[in-house]
Scaffold this active site. Structure first.
Site, PDB file in Angstrom:
ATOM      1  N   SER A 163       0.846  -1.193   0.000  1.00 19.57           N
ATOM      2  CA  SER A 163       0.000   0.000   0.000  1.00 19.57           C
ATOM      3  C   SER A 163       0.878   1.239   0.000  1.00 19.57           C
ATOM      4  O   SER A 163       2.034   1.203   0.452  1.00 19.57           O
ATOM      5  CB  SER A 163      -0.895   0.006   1.254  1.00 19.57           C
ATOM      6  OG  SER A 163      -1.502   1.281   1.449  1.00 19.57           O
ATOM      7  N   TYR A 189       0.320   0.029  10.544  1.00 21.85           N
ATOM      8  CA  TYR A 189      -0.120  -0.398   9.218  1.00 21.85           C
ATOM      9  C   TYR A 189       0.978  -0.123   8.190  1.00 21.85           C
ATOM     10  O   TYR A 189       1.299  -0.985   7.355  1.00 21.85           O
ATOM     11  CB  TYR A 189      -1.401   0.341   8.826  1.00 21.85           C
ATOM     12  CG  TYR A 189      -1.909  -0.012   7.448  1.00 21.85           C
ATOM     13  CD1 TYR A 189      -2.385  -1.289   7.172  1.00 21.85           C
ATOM     14  CD2 TYR A 189      -1.929   0.929   6.416  1.00 21.85           C
ATOM     15  CE1 TYR A 189      -2.860  -1.626   5.907  1.00 21.85           C
ATOM     16  CE2 TYR A 189      -2.402   0.609   5.152  1.00 21.85           C
ATOM     17  CZ  TYR A 189      -2.869  -0.668   4.907  1.00 21.85           C
ATOM     18  OH  TYR A 189      -3.329  -0.987   3.651  1.00 21.85           O
TER      19      TYR A 189
END
Length: 320
Positions: A163, A189
């Site tokens: 990501s 994350y």
């Protein structure tokens, strides 16, 4: 090497990428294949003829997804296997059940994002524990099956979902699992997504000469169950949607979000090519402050960092 590109773009559908490909006889595993971009990745591969196993934590949801895919394909090409990536025992059981049967495509798609601080069965921080360490163990345990899937001059391929969130954090080696430092869900994350990109670098370095390549894929912004831990108010504050709940322009549909994963799995431009970070059906360009939602930062492709992570991952999972 010249930058790898394709005729496709950010909003190409997954089925648009598979057009003209015949995957009859090819076997694929898609983790997190019950919803979001996972189900659309699996659907596109099945429509092209592949036998696809949805590797899911929730068997009921997985069975419903497989039925949906098979109904849309008009053939029984999707099946289900249970794997909980937050448990090494579950990952090992899934891999043991698969055995050494030829595997052509492994799409490490499942993930957790911005969850409250929690830990896996092995006491690893949940995001990096699931997103990276669970997938690392799965890929290593299936390495023989992947090598057996390399045939007819075609490599088997591993696709690791990363990501743009990787820009939020490199690997924090001194306290990867938040034993002492304050927990930040977005930093955690980002660290896990950096790990997903570095995994592709490390895996490709070890297995490309054995017929298995690996690339990392940034799918883009898509509203899926990945956002399950985010309050609506937070998504509005970040500009992902307006007060009426309308998703902002630039977000992709799940099928559009699946297109780069499918391209990474099938593209002739990527035959024998690995260790890259891909987005919008092309090799990503370096990250630039002027376009903060695109590109790749150096720490996500650093070969020395990839080697350090591989060593840590072997030690953590016991997989050699």
């Amino acid at each position: 090497m010249d930058r790898v590109t394709s005729p496709f773009g950010a909003f190409t559908s997954a089925r648009g990428v598979t057009a003209g490909h015949d995957l009859t006889g090819r076997a694929a595993i898609v983790t997190g294949g019950a919803s979001g971009i996972g189900i659309e990745t699996a659907r596109a591969l099945a429509l092209a003829g592949a036998e696809v196993t949805l590797a899911v934590r929730n068997l009921e949801a997985g069975m419903a997804a497989a039925t949906d895919i098979n109904d849309s394909v008009g053939a029984q090409r999707a099946s289900v296997g249970r794997v909980d990536l937050s448990s090494f025992a579950s990952v090992a059981a899934f891999a043991d059940h698969w055995g050494d049967a030829p595997l052509n495509l492994l799409i490490n798609n499942a993930g957790v994002m911005a969850c409250p601080l929690s830990y896996t069965a092995e006491d690893l921080e949940m995001q990096i524990g699931t997103n990276h360490f669970g997938h690392f163990l799965l890929a290593v345990l299936l390495a023989r099956a992947l090598m057996n899937g390399a045939d007819d001059g075609r490599s088997a391929r591993v696709v690791s979902l990363t990501s743009i969130g990787h820009r939020r954090s490199p690997i924090i080696w001194e306290d990867t699992h938040y034993r002492a430092r304050p927990y930040d869900k977005w930093e955690a994350y980002g660290q896990s997504k950096t790990a997903n990109a570095l995994f592709a670098v490390g895996f490709n370095a070890r297995f490309a000469e054995l017929g298995v390549t690996a690339n990392a894929v940034m799918p883009g912004g898509i509203m899926t169950p990945l956002q399950r831990h985010l309050p609506r108010e937070e998504m509005i504050a970040m500009g992902w949607m307006n007060e009426a709940g309308e998703v902002r322009q630039g977000f992709k549909t799940p099928e559009q979000g699946a297109s780069t994963s499918v391209w990474a799995a099938l593209a002739p431009e990527l035959e024998g090519v690995g260790g890259l970070y891909l987005e919008d059906c092309a090799q990503a360009e370096p990250w630039d402050q002027a376009s903060p939602a695109r590109g790749v930062m150096p720490h996500a492709l650093d070969p020395e960092e990839a080697e350090r992570l591989w060593t840590l991952s072997e030690e953590t999972t016991g997989a050699i």
